[in-house]
Design an enzyme around this catalytic site. Structure first.
Site, PDB file in Angstrom:
ATOM      1  N   GLY A  93      69.801 -19.968  -5.244  1.00  0.00           N
ATOM      2  CA  GLY A  93      69.416 -20.038  -3.833  1.00  0.00           C
ATOM      3  C   GLY A  93      70.309 -19.230  -2.913  1.00  0.00           C
ATOM      4  CG  HIS A  98      80.478 -11.426   1.883  1.00  0.00           C
ATOM      5  ND1 HIS A  98      80.981 -10.298   2.513  1.00  0.00           N
ATOM      6  CD2 HIS A  98      81.524 -12.276   1.736  1.00  0.00           C
ATOM      7  CE1 HIS A  98      82.280 -10.463   2.734  1.00  0.00           C
ATOM      8  NE2 HIS A  98      82.639 -11.668   2.283  1.00  0.00           N
ATOM      9  CG  HIS A 100      78.306 -17.791   1.268  1.00  0.00           C
ATOM     10  ND1 HIS A 100      77.669 -16.682   0.758  1.00  0.00           N
ATOM     11  CD2 HIS A 100      77.374 -18.780   1.294  1.00  0.00           C
ATOM     12  CE1 HIS A 100      76.410 -16.979   0.492  1.00  0.00           C
ATOM     13  NE2 HIS A 100      76.206 -18.257   0.807  1.00  0.00           N
ATOM     14  CG  HIS A 102      77.128 -23.496   1.758  1.00  0.00           C
ATOM     15  ND1 HIS A 102      76.253 -23.258   2.797  1.00  0.00           N
ATOM     16  CD2 HIS A 102      76.788 -22.598   0.799  1.00  0.00           C
ATOM     17  CE1 HIS A 102      75.415 -22.286   2.471  1.00  0.00           C
ATOM     18  NE2 HIS A 102      75.719 -21.864   1.266  1.00  0.00           N
TER      19      HIS A 102
END
Ligand code: AMP
Ligand code: ZN
Length: 114
Positions: A93, A98, A100, A102
């Site tokens: 998903g 880049h 990252h 969450h």
């Protein structure tokens, strides 16, 4: 990296709601929050995804994790818990190529990824 939205946030070409930053990482509010507290923490250099983490750049992941801990402590979300999510590739998903992390919390979270 040209045409990378997160690289543009790093070089301040695109505005973001930045909450914290180190020499290597930057944390900003997700534009489309999935919970009461939702920020993204990214390396300042362009790494496409978790697939590209290696011996040479693994220290950037430590930096992201330490910055997350600093933020979760200072915002008090640490007391009730939170979730770290790294989406990778199409099935994972990932929509922005880049790397990252969450950092999501501020409320009880559900779990049903599939
Ligand atoms: P992922 O789906 O794991 O690749 O996550 C990408 C995240 O980036 C999504 O949660 C988006 O809401 C968020 N996002 C995309 N563009 C921006 C932006 N300009 N500022 C803040 N967050 C963004
Ligand atoms: Zn980038």
């Amino acid at each position: 990296m040209k045409n990378c939205i997160f690289c543009k946030i790093v070089c301040k070409e695109i505005k973001a709601d930045i909450v914290a930053e180190t020499n290597n990482s930057i944390a900003f509010k997700d534009i489309n929050p999935q919970a009461k507290f939702h920020i993204l923490i990214i390396p300042k250099i362009h790494i496409k995804s978790t697939v590209d983490i290696c011996q040479h750049n693994i220290h950037l992941l430590s930096d992201i994790i330490l910055l997350s801990n600093q933020i979760s402590k200072s915002t008090k979300i640490i007391s009730n818990g939170y979730r770290w999510v790294f989406n990778t590739g199409k099935d994972g998903g990932q929509t922005v190529d880049h790397l990252h992390m969450h950092l999501i919390g501020g409320q009880p979270l559900n779990w049903s990824p599939a």
